[in-house]
Design a protein around this motif. Structure first.
Motif, PDB file in Angstrom:
ATOM      1  N   ASP A 168       0.850  -1.200   0.000  1.00 36.55           N
ATOM      2  CA  ASP A 168       0.000   0.000   0.000  1.00 36.55           C
ATOM      3  C   ASP A 168       0.886   1.250   0.000  1.00 36.55           C
ATOM      4  N   GLU A 169       1.008   1.870  -1.166  1.00 36.30           N
ATOM      5  CA  GLU A 169       1.790   3.110  -1.273  1.00 36.30           C
ATOM      6  C   GLU A 169       0.907   4.341  -1.104  1.00 36.30           C
ATOM      7  N   ASP A 170      -0.407   4.167  -1.116  1.00 32.18           N
ATOM      8  CA  ASP A 170      -1.318   5.303  -0.994  1.00 32.18           C
ATOM      9  C   ASP A 170      -1.553   5.690   0.465  1.00 32.18           C
ATOM     10  N   LYS A 171      -1.607   4.674   1.347  1.00 25.98           N
ATOM     11  CA  LYS A 171      -1.769   4.901   2.788  1.00 25.98           C
ATOM     12  C   LYS A 171      -2.982   5.799   3.084  1.00 25.98           C
ATOM     13  N   SER A 172      -4.115   5.509   2.483  1.00 29.42           N
ATOM     14  CA  SER A 172      -5.313   6.332   2.666  1.00 29.42           C
ATOM     15  C   SER A 172      -6.440   5.475   3.216  1.00 29.42           C
ATOM     16  N   ASP A 173      -7.526   6.130   3.577  1.00 29.60           N
ATOM     17  CA  ASP A 173      -8.692   5.392   4.047  1.00 29.60           C
ATOM     18  C   ASP A 173      -9.255   4.500   2.944  1.00 29.60           C
ATOM     19  N   TYR A 174      -9.202   5.011   1.720  1.00 31.01           N
ATOM     20  CA  TYR A 174      -9.741   4.237   0.604  1.00 31.01           C
ATOM     21  C   TYR A 174      -8.882   2.998   0.318  1.00 31.01           C
ATOM     22  N   SER A 175      -7.571   3.140   0.375  1.00 26.94           N
ATOM     23  CA  SER A 175      -6.711   1.987   0.150  1.00 26.94           C
ATOM     24  C   SER A 175      -6.869   0.967   1.271  1.00 26.94           C
ATOM     25  N   GLU A 176      -7.096   1.460   2.509  1.00 22.13           N
ATOM     26  CA  GLU A 176      -7.340   0.540   3.624  1.00 22.13           C
ATOM     27  C   GLU A 176      -8.642  -0.221   3.418  1.00 22.13           C
ATOM     28  N   THR A 177      -9.671   0.487   2.945  1.00 21.25           N
ATOM     29  CA  THR A 177     -10.945  -0.173   2.642  1.00 21.25           C
ATOM     30  C   THR A 177     -10.771  -1.199   1.528  1.00 21.25           C
ATOM     31  N   PHE A 178      -9.994  -0.830   0.519  1.00 26.18           N
ATOM     32  CA  PHE A 178      -9.736  -1.741  -0.604  1.00 26.18           C
ATOM     33  C   PHE A 178      -9.053  -3.020  -0.122  1.00 26.18           C
ATOM     34  N   ILE A 179      -8.064  -2.884   0.748  1.00 25.10           N
ATOM     35  CA  ILE A 179      -7.344  -4.053   1.261  1.00 25.10           C
ATOM     36  C   ILE A 179      -8.266  -4.930   2.104  1.00 25.10           C
ATOM     37  N   ASN A 180      -9.121  -4.304   2.887  1.00 26.76           N
ATOM     38  CA  ASN A 180     -10.074  -5.078   3.682  1.00 26.76           C
ATOM     39  C   ASN A 180     -11.036  -5.861   2.794  1.00 26.76           C
ATOM     40  N   GLU A 181     -11.441  -5.243   1.686  1.00 21.17           N
ATOM     41  CA  GLU A 181     -12.300  -5.942   0.735  1.00 21.17           C
ATOM     42  C   GLU A 181     -11.566  -7.133   0.107  1.00 21.17           C
ATOM     43  N   LEU A 182     -10.280  -6.935  -0.175  1.00 20.46           N
ATOM     44  CA  LEU A 182      -9.485  -8.033  -0.731  1.00 20.46           C
ATOM     45  C   LEU A 182      -9.430  -9.213   0.225  1.00 20.46           C
ATOM     46  N   LYS A 183      -9.235  -8.927   1.491  1.00 25.18           N
ATOM     47  CA  LYS A 183      -9.049  -9.990   2.473  1.00 25.18           C
ATOM     48  C   LYS A 183     -10.327 -10.783   2.738  1.00 25.18           C
ATOM     49  N   ILE A 184     -11.473 -10.216   2.359  1.00 27.45           N
ATOM     50  CA  ILE A 184     -12.723 -10.968   2.477  1.00 27.45           C
ATOM     51  C   ILE A 184     -12.785 -12.069   1.422  1.00 27.45           C
ATOM     52  N   ASN A 185     -12.075 -11.867   0.313  1.00 24.07           N
ATOM     53  CA  ASN A 185     -12.082 -12.823  -0.795  1.00 24.07           C
ATOM     54  C   ASN A 185     -11.588 -14.195  -0.331  1.00 24.07           C
ATOM     55  N   LYS A 186     -12.262 -15.263  -0.799  1.00 23.15           N
ATOM     56  CA  LYS A 186     -11.942 -16.616  -0.352  1.00 23.15           C
ATOM     57  C   LYS A 186     -11.029 -17.370  -1.309  1.00 23.15           C
ATOM     58  N   GLU A 187     -10.723 -16.766  -2.446  1.00 26.90           N
ATOM     59  CA  GLU A 187      -9.906 -17.467  -3.426  1.00 26.90           C
ATOM     60  C   GLU A 187      -8.415 -17.248  -3.207  1.00 26.90           C
ATOM     61  N   PHE A 188      -8.049 -16.124  -2.584  1.00 27.95           N
ATOM     62  CA  PHE A 188      -6.646 -15.796  -2.361  1.00 27.95           C
ATOM     63  C   PHE A 188      -6.422 -15.426  -0.903  1.00 27.95           C
ATOM     64  N   ASN A 189      -5.189 -15.598  -0.477  1.00 27.18           N
ATOM     65  CA  ASN A 189      -4.800 -15.211   0.879  1.00 27.18           C
ATOM     66  C   ASN A 189      -3.959 -13.942   0.777  1.00 27.18           C
ATOM     67  N   PHE A 190      -4.574 -12.784   1.023  1.00 21.60           N
ATOM     68  CA  PHE A 190      -3.897 -11.496   0.886  1.00 21.60           C
ATOM     69  C   PHE A 190      -3.211 -11.128   2.207  1.00 21.60           C
ATOM     70  N   GLU A 191      -1.949 -10.700   2.103  1.00 19.47           N
ATOM     71  CA  GLU A 191      -1.168 -10.317   3.272  1.00 19.47           C
ATOM     72  C   GLU A 191      -0.467  -8.984   3.006  1.00 19.47           C
ATOM     73  N   ASP A 192      -0.382  -8.140   4.028  1.00 21.25           N
ATOM     74  CA  ASP A 192       0.300  -6.846   3.900  1.00 21.25           C
ATOM     75  C   ASP A 192       1.807  -7.046   3.824  1.00 21.25           C
ATOM     76  N   SER A 193       2.466  -6.168   3.066  1.00 16.62           N
ATOM     77  CA  SER A 193       3.916  -6.266   2.929  1.00 16.62           C
ATOM     78  C   SER A 193       4.456  -4.928   2.451  1.00 16.62           C
ATOM     79  N   ASP A 194       5.794  -4.847   2.355  1.00 13.66           N
ATOM     80  CA  ASP A 194       6.428  -3.679   1.752  1.00 13.66           C
ATOM     81  C   ASP A 194       7.041  -4.090   0.419  1.00 13.66           C
TER      82      ASP A 194
END
Length: 390
Positions: free
Chosen positions: A48-74
């Protein structure tokens, strides 16, 4: 012929351990691979290079997905993990993501990957779908804020917009804009995939082939120990000798594959579909085809040792081509798909999976059975020609 059948059955006492071992191997690998395929979720790192509320919401939406395991990183770790093939890919949310969503402009993402495959395409589809949902929510929030602010100028437009956006995104969790009802049509074109069933069918076919091939391969042991020659000079016809050997090898193959099918149902809870008779018909024709293939191999080689060397190569390679190890739907190479048409495993997999996984009935077993019987007859004719009666 009855005497030959009795002789072959008596010799099975020396091989029952191999029979049990191959059956247990099929069950074990089915349990391991089937469960793994059904629960496998590729790991995807999110930068996450944007570091905004919208990018945080986007990442949370990704993590709800059951097909992939999304993890935060640099960025550094993400690039290293992808390069070392520890994760499927890394997704980069560029700076300006929030502004792009709010302004209705084109939003771009970065993907670090080492290859393109169906999983990468599915990932891109998932990302674009969530981004479109957020863009739609932002557009609704803009319209709502304009309308409400015009009616109540004292309320800050920004507060109205942010509240509207949150309400729209929250509503997605409980109310979808559309509902999709799916029905299985018996068209033969369904492409649903069940990892456990595919593994059960594939490994059952693969391991039972060894029993069939080495079962008919006892004629090589007979030649080695001169039993074959004594049978030839006895008052028993050549057809009886060969027929008795084929019948016993066929019976053993049917027993083993039946044990695997029944065991899969009651031990692993596999639903074989609406036509168990269709499953058994395909399995029975497959046993005949492979037994005839074993006869051909026994005629080509000279000793049991040579059969032990060449059979694993032939059986493993044809099983891989025929889709026992993985679904042929993921294969894009036309030459490989053409070669798959020439393997009995492909037709057995097609017939059994059509019934077990795709909701089709007995009719799905008819054509694969015919193809397998034709293959079996050709293998048998070639085997009779190559077996030396001397």
């Amino acid at each position: 012929m009855l005497g030959i059948i009795k002789l072959r059955l008596l010799r099975l006492r020396d091989d029952y351990v191999v029979f049990i071992f191959l059956t247990l191997m099929a069950f074990g690998l089915t349990a391991v691979f089937g469960v793994s395929f059904n629960t496998y979720r590729p790991a995807v790192l999110v930068v996450d290079e944007d570091k905004s509320d919208y990018s945080e919401t986007f990442i949370n939406e990704l993590k709800i997905n059951k097909e992939f395991n999304f993890e935060d990183s640099d960025m550094k770790n993400a690039a290293a993990y992808v390069e070392e093939d520890k994760v499927l890919a890394a997704l980069i949310i560029y700076e300006g993501f929030e502004a792009g969503i709010k302004d209705g402009e084109k939003v771009s993402f970065g993907v670090i990957k080492i290859k393109d495959d169906t999983l990468i395409l599915a990932l891109e589809k998932t990302v674009s779908g969530i981004a479109l949902k957020m863009a739609g929510a932002a557009k609704i929030a803009d319209i709502a804020s304009d309308f409400i602010h015009a009616e109540k100028p004292a309320v800050p437009r920004k507060d109205i917009r942010d509240s509207s956006y949150r309400n729209v995104m929250e509503a997605w969790k409980y109310k979808r804009p559309m509902e999709v009802a799916s029905y299985v049509a018996e068209t033969g074109m369904d492409r649903s995939y069940d990892g456990l069933k595919h593994s059960m069918i594939g490994f059952s076919l693969f391991f039972s082939m060894y029993t069939m091939v080495f079962g008919i391969g006892t004629i090589l042991s007979d030649k080695q120990y001169k039993t074959w020659q004594r049978m030839l000079i006895s008052p028993v016809s050549r057809a009886s000798i060969l027929g008795g050997s084929m019948i016993v090898a066929y019976i053993v193959g049917v027993i083993q594959i039946s044990v695997l099918i029944i065991g899969g149902k009651y031990l692993l809870g596999i639903d074989w579909g609406s036509s168990i008779m269709g499953i058994l018909m395909v399995a029975g024709s497959f046993v005949f085809t492979v037994t005839s293939m074993g006869l051909l191999l026994s005629g080509v080689v000279k000793t049991r040792g040579q059969l032990s060397s060449i059979a694993p190569v032939v059986l493993t390679s044809t099983s891989m081509l025929g889709g026992c190890m993985w679904p042929l739907e993921i294969v894009n190479s036309k030459p490989l798909l053409l070669l798959a048409e020439l393997t009995p495993q492909k037709w057995a997999m097609q017939g059994m999976e059509s019934i077990a996984s795709k909701g089709m009935g007995f009719e799905a077993a008819i054509f694969p059975t015919i193809v397998l019987l034709i293959m079996g007859i050709l293998f048998f004719a070639a085997g009779v020609k190559t077996v030396k009666f001397e």
